[in-house]
Structure formats: C-alpha cells, structure tokens
Design a protein around this motif. Structure first.
Motif, PDB file in Angstrom:
ATOM      1  N   PRO A 118       0.809  -1.225   0.000  1.00 17.63           N
ATOM      2  CA  PRO A 118       0.000   0.000   0.000  1.00 17.63           C
ATOM      3  C   PRO A 118       0.845   1.281   0.000  1.00 17.63           C
ATOM      4  O   PRO A 118       1.954   1.293   0.532  1.00 17.63           O
ATOM      5  CB  PRO A 118      -0.786  -0.103   1.310  1.00 17.63           C
ATOM      6  N   ILE A 119       0.282   2.318  -0.617  1.00 22.01           N
ATOM      7  CA  ILE A 119       0.933   3.622  -0.723  1.00 22.01           C
ATOM      8  C   ILE A 119       0.031   4.664  -0.058  1.00 22.01           C
ATOM      9  O   ILE A 119      -1.185   4.586  -0.178  1.00 22.01           O
ATOM     10  CB  ILE A 119       1.110   4.046  -2.201  1.00 22.01           C
ATOM     11  N   ASP A 120       0.635   5.640   0.598  1.00 21.40           N
ATOM     12  CA  ASP A 120      -0.134   6.783   1.108  1.00 21.40           C
ATOM     13  C   ASP A 120      -0.387   7.727  -0.069  1.00 21.40           C
ATOM     14  O   ASP A 120       0.546   8.317  -0.613  1.00 21.40           O
ATOM     15  CB  ASP A 120       0.667   7.492   2.210  1.00 21.40           C
ATOM     16  N   LEU A 121      -1.656   7.860  -0.468  1.00 20.18           N
ATOM     17  CA  LEU A 121      -1.996   8.690  -1.622  1.00 20.18           C
ATOM     18  C   LEU A 121      -2.761   9.958  -1.225  1.00 20.18           C
ATOM     19  O   LEU A 121      -3.341  10.635  -2.068  1.00 20.18           O
ATOM     20  CB  LEU A 121      -2.830   7.882  -2.628  1.00 20.18           C
ATOM     21  N   ASP A 122      -2.748  10.279   0.073  1.00 15.48           N
ATOM     22  CA  ASP A 122      -3.417  11.496   0.537  1.00 15.48           C
ATOM     23  C   ASP A 122      -2.470  12.682   0.353  1.00 15.48           C
ATOM     24  O   ASP A 122      -1.456  12.785   1.047  1.00 15.48           O
ATOM     25  CB  ASP A 122      -3.782  11.320   2.022  1.00 15.48           C
ATOM     26  N   PRO A 123      -2.785  13.583  -0.583  1.00 16.20           N
ATOM     27  CA  PRO A 123      -1.853  14.683  -0.886  1.00 16.20           C
ATOM     28  C   PRO A 123      -1.606  15.610   0.308  1.00 16.20           C
ATOM     29  O   PRO A 123      -0.612  16.336   0.321  1.00 16.20           O
ATOM     30  CB  PRO A 123      -2.524  15.433  -2.041  1.00 16.20           C
ATOM     31  N   ASP A 124      -2.491  15.576   1.299  1.00 13.46           N
ATOM     32  CA  ASP A 124      -2.300  16.429   2.479  1.00 13.46           C
ATOM     33  C   ASP A 124      -1.492  15.747   3.580  1.00 13.46           C
ATOM     34  O   ASP A 124      -1.247  16.349   4.629  1.00 13.46           O
ATOM     35  CB  ASP A 124      -3.663  16.846   3.046  1.00 13.46           C
ATOM     36  N   SER A 125      -1.113  14.484   3.358  1.00 12.72           N
ATOM     37  CA  SER A 125      -0.401  13.751   4.395  1.00 12.72           C
ATOM     38  C   SER A 125       1.096  14.047   4.330  1.00 12.72           C
ATOM     39  O   SER A 125       1.671  14.171   3.246  1.00 12.72           O
ATOM     40  CB  SER A 125      -0.642  12.249   4.188  1.00 12.72           C
ATOM     41  N   PRO A 126       1.752  14.152   5.484  1.00 12.80           N
ATOM     42  CA  PRO A 126       3.216  14.346   5.467  1.00 12.80           C
ATOM     43  C   PRO A 126       3.949  13.157   4.850  1.00 12.80           C
ATOM     44  O   PRO A 126       5.072  13.312   4.369  1.00 12.80           O
ATOM     45  CB  PRO A 126       3.579  14.523   6.941  1.00 12.80           C
ATOM     46  N   THR A 127       3.300  11.987   4.862  1.00 13.02           N
ATOM     47  CA  THR A 127       3.940  10.812   4.264  1.00 13.02           C
ATOM     48  C   THR A 127       3.330  10.482   2.892  1.00 13.02           C
ATOM     49  O   THR A 127       3.339   9.339   2.456  1.00 13.02           O
ATOM     50  CB  THR A 127       3.831   9.585   5.194  1.00 13.02           C
ATOM     51  N   TYR A 128       2.837  11.517   2.193  1.00 14.84           N
ATOM     52  CA  TYR A 128       2.319  11.322   0.836  1.00 14.84           C
ATOM     53  C   TYR A 128       3.362  10.628  -0.030  1.00 14.84           C
ATOM     54  O   TYR A 128       4.538  10.999  -0.018  1.00 14.84           O
ATOM     55  CB  TYR A 128       1.963  12.679   0.207  1.00 14.84           C
ATOM     56  N   GLY A 129       2.913   9.612  -0.775  1.00 18.88           N
ATOM     57  CA  GLY A 129       3.811   8.952  -1.712  1.00 18.88           C
ATOM     58  C   GLY A 129       4.782   7.987  -1.056  1.00 18.88           C
ATOM     59  O   GLY A 129       5.716   7.515  -1.703  1.00 18.88           O
ATOM     60  N   HIS A 130       4.572   7.690   0.226  1.00 19.19           N
ATOM     61  CA  HIS A 130       5.383   6.672   0.900  1.00 19.19           C
ATOM     62  C   HIS A 130       4.706   5.303   0.737  1.00 19.19           C
ATOM     63  O   HIS A 130       3.494   5.210   0.700  1.00 19.19           O
ATOM     64  CB  HIS A 130       5.481   6.939   2.409  1.00 19.19           C
ATOM     65  N   ILE A 131       5.530   4.251   0.660  1.00 18.89           N
ATOM     66  CA  ILE A 131       5.024   2.904   0.857  1.00 18.89           C
ATOM     67  C   ILE A 131       4.617   2.825   2.333  1.00 18.89           C
ATOM     68  O   ILE A 131       5.336   3.337   3.195  1.00 18.89           O
ATOM     69  CB  ILE A 131       6.131   1.854   0.595  1.00 18.89           C
TER      70      ILE A 131
END
Lengths: 307, 307
Positions: free
Chosen positions: B68-81
């Motif tokens: 899974p990937i963090d796809l929330d653009p407002d998250s500090p970990t956006y685009g992290h596995i």
C-alpha cells in the motif's frame, strides 16, 4: 443558501415525496403521493409541482428514484425506469417527462445515491469526498460517492446485490429471487421476515438472526472498503433504526474481517466514526432530491439529452 | 503525442522498470533494476533517470508502485510505501524523493491503477471512462477507474482482498494471511500453488482447481459490477495468460451469477467484450507509469504536498 428555491421528488416503491425547499433547514412545502401506476402517480406529482411553480420560482428539479434507472445521458431512454418488477413501471419515462413539463434543469439519480449526496452535503458525511450510504429496509441499497460524485459506469451501483463471506455454520439459502444469498437476500427486512416468520421489527434484540444480519452487513462494508474505499460508511434504514444493537455488532465484525490489512488500519482506530448513523433521518430521501436539484442548477443543465 | 518525453518508473516486488517514452508506441529507452532494499534500489533508479534527464528533456514523472501507498496529498507521508511486509520498504519515501531529485511534476498511484489507466488510454479499455483491470499473478490486484479517474478515498482499492461467494462444496480455507478465503487467498498464483502443491503454470488445463479459481474471479467481477459498475473488466496477469481456459469459464460463471439482474442484462448480451484480455501485455505496467506522467504534466502539478 438564500431564497432561491428548488424542487425535489423522491420516487419510492410505496410513496413519492414532493419537496419545495431552499435548503436542508428550509423546507417550504412537502407533499406525499401514493405510488400506484405510473400515469396516475406521475400526473399527480406534476400537478403538485405545477402549483409550486406558479407561487414560487424554483430554479431546478432533482429526482431521486427507485431503480434500476437508465442514467446514460446519451441513451434515448435516459431517465427511464428500466428492468423493475414493479407492475407498469418498466420503461416508464421519469426524467424526460418532468424536464419537459417543468422546463427546468433536471437531474436524476437513484434514491440511495440522492440520499448519499444529501448526507455528504448536510448530514453524516459532511466534508468527505468518498463515502457510502447503506439503507437496510425492505431491501438493501447503497449510494456510493467517489471524489464527490455518485458512482456511474455501466449503470449505477446495486451494492445490495453483492455476495459476501457467509457466517461460518450459516447455510440458509437466502431470499433474493435473483441471487439467493447476496446481501439483500440475507440482511433485508424481507429476508429477515422470510427467515424468522415475523417482521424484523418484532424480533427480540438478542435473537440469533441478528448475528447473521450483522455478519452480512460487515461483509458488505469489508467489500466496499476494498473497492470504493469510502472514508466513512453510514448505515440507516428501518431495520437498523429499530434494532440499534446491529451497528455495534457490524463494527466489531468489520474490524475482525479487515484484520488490520493496509489502509484498514486507519479504520480500526476510529471504527465508531467509520461506521456511523446517517444524520438526516426521514428527510434523507426528500433532501436527496433537493441535493440533486442543486447539482442540476450548478451544472446549468438544460433539459437532459433526448428531450 | 509529439517529441515531448516523459519518465516512468514501475516499482514491482522483484524488479523496477524505468521507461523514457514519448508515447505508447515510442519507448525511447527502458531499464530494469532488481528490487532489493530501498536505498540501493531507489538510488539506482535515480541514476538512470538522471542520465535520461541530461540527454532528453522529459516534462514529468509517473510512478506506478506496489503498495500500500499513502496517496493522501495532504499527508506528510504522501507517496510513501506504508504497511508492506516487504523487508525495509515500510515507510519508504518514493514520490517525494523522486520529485525532489528530478524537480519534475510527479504523480504516483498503485501499479495496478497505473496499468488500468494505460489500458484506458491506449489499450483494451480505450474510450471507456469506467472500467476495471484485474491482474492475477503471485497476488490478485485490481485497478478501478470511475469517471476517467482511478478510485481514491480512505486509500486506494485493494479489490483482491474482497470476499466472494464460495463455490458450492469447496471449503478450502484459502491462503491469504490476512483474510483466508478472500479472492487473493483463493485465486492468486501463490494460493493455487499452496492448494495444488505445484506452480500454477505446471497444472493441467482440465485440473479441477481451475473451476474454483474461475468461480472466485467471476465472484470478484460480480461484486465489481454491483459496486464500481465498470463498462468492461480486463483480466490479465501470468496465471490467466498461461491458462487461457480460465477466461471463458469466468464469463460463463459471471453470466450465471448476475442472473439477468438490472443493468447486468447489458453485460450478458456482450459478455465476450465485457470480460476481455488487456491489450498492452508486458508493457501495461511500464506504460502505466507513463500514463501517470501524462496526468502529472496535464495537471501542471508542482512537486507533491510536503516537498
């Protein structure tokens, strides 16, 4: 919202609700009409709308209807009821007829999609762009919103007819005439009555049937999480409202079913808010039609294709 | 497309594929890198991209990654596995790292969502706005596109982990470590090997295991029809490609399962086109990354949030 007014019609299996409103807290008039055969019912609705149009100047019309409905704007039968088993309603023109008779920008969607959009605008899913609204009544329906819009594709969702994991040891064949033990075949008011021999509202809160119902609804939520990835799931409808022990059972079974996988971790930490009750109560349906009217006005839509 | 070039990286569980292309039929260069630990792998990818940026002037970067990937653009970990079980990759920054190192507009989505978007742009779902792409390999994944965009909400779909109706008489418990007999637990290459004691590719076409696999995949399609209402479902991946008898079995079982309900009628009349093979073959993944690069260029996106 200001004094701009909107027309809404919720078409249900037993009754239709016409609403004149300028917003969720400003319902100016509401009128109920029994659902009989389409000519009589739609004619009666038209007379109500006509009266309101003379006295007020509504800017648009929203229609939230039982289905299935043809929602393909390029189809000659756009806005028609399609394959219903309801006598006389198969191929009944709804959206085109009302767009023509009112001359207003008109939007149509399913009753559950309308209710979902209303909950997203004013109710239990306010501020969210992806969520689902499940209603458990005579049948089981779901409105699914993704990215702020109700899901459309080949047609509209019929999420009550998905299959889920059966509760271990439960082999009751289910009551859906199409799919047997789909969600509607196991957890609808009709199915519960078929299984228990009495109406869902008369069954004791500690009856074993509720475990099977909660297991089925948790399975439906599990599959929605894996496909439409809602940020919240609202569960309402007569069966759940009258048997409030169901929702906590659904939450518990959903957490167990997701088993901490992937984004599901985010759910289990706030399961009370993830599986929640709708906020608009009996007005979710009528306000669903008003929410669709707002969309129609915003889109500046002329009459739908084919009119 | 013209001479404008795009960078794509498909990050897979065993290998990563870097692609420099100006379109689906104009792949200028492609480079494979084994997936080891993140520092080594991502560093090697950066060197490839860096070389290409010097010689060409790509306008954007697309990343199609295992999740899974963090796809929330407002998250500090956006685009992290995020919660992967893959050693070392948990919380690895992918999108933010590459956006920073290349300075290009960057988009990221799951590998299956990328492949779905590529099939929609150039392949087996060209011209459709709502469709699904299922890949049956070591695992089972699905990219779901609704209204031209890949579905996002709480996270991204993990449709391989939905539950479906079990084949009557089949009680094998399934091989998914999270969900037992979810789709991936019953129909993935890993599950088939666990069940049969040998790799899926070595099992005879008339082995009874394929009925259970086809039943499971038809159940997955049934539930997708009821939720995401795709106009077409593409089914590919190593297991299905090497066992071509599976697809006709899925079609037959899906028609039986839908039982003529609602919009499903439209499916049964053209089932050969509704359940179809992807068209991009081995390039679906790499071109998925290029499709995401096109989206990034179109959105005129700056580096993602938090960079």
């Amino acid at each position: 919202m200001t004094d701009i007014t909107y027309l809404g019609v919720e078409l249900g299996g037993t009754k239709c609700v016409c609403t004149l409103a300028s917003g969720p807290d400003a319902i100016i008039a509401q009128h109920r009409i029994p659902t009989t055969e389409p000519g009589e019912t739609l004619g009666a609705i038209e007379r109500v709308l006509d009266d309101w149009m003379t006295d007020h100047r509504p800017v648009s019309l929203g229609l939230a209807s039982f289905g299935p409905i043809d929602l393909d704007p390029d189809s000659p039968t756009y806005g028609h009821i399609t394959a219903t088993t309801k006598p006389g309603w198969k191929n009944a023109s709804v959206a085109q007829r009302f767009a023509r008779s009112t001359g207003l920008p008109t939007a149509i969607d399913t009753d559950v999609a309308g209710a979902a959009l209303a909950e997203g605008r004013w109710g239990g899913a306010k501020g969210l762009s992806s969520f689902a609204y499940i209603t458990v009544g005579t049948g089981v329906g779901a409105g699914i919103v993704v990215g702020g819009r109700s899901v459309r594709g080949l047609g509209h969702p019929e999420a009550g007819h998905m299959h889920v994991a059966r509760m271990p040891g439960d082999a009751w064949p289910g009551a859906c005439t199409f799919h047997g033990d789909c969600v509607e075949g196991l957890a609808s008011g009709f199915a519960i009555e078929q299984r228990s021999g009495r109406p869902a509202s008369e069954i004791a809160a500690d009856d074993p049937v509720w475990a099977a119902v909660a297991h089925t609804l948790a399975g439906m939520c599990h599959n929605l999480v894996m496909t439409a990835v809602p940020e919240r799931i609202l569960i309402g409808g007569g069966v759940v409202t009258r048997q409030p022990q169901i929702l906590p059972m659904v939450r518990q079974r959903l957490v167990a079913s997701l088993a901490g996988y992937g984004d599901a971790i985010a759910v289990t930490g706030r399961i009370e808010r993830f599986i929640a009750s709708p906020a608009l109560g009996d007005q979710a349906g009528p306000l669903g039609a008003i929410a669709l009217a707002l969309d129609a006005a915003k889109a500046g839509q002329a009459a739908p294709a084919g009119v």
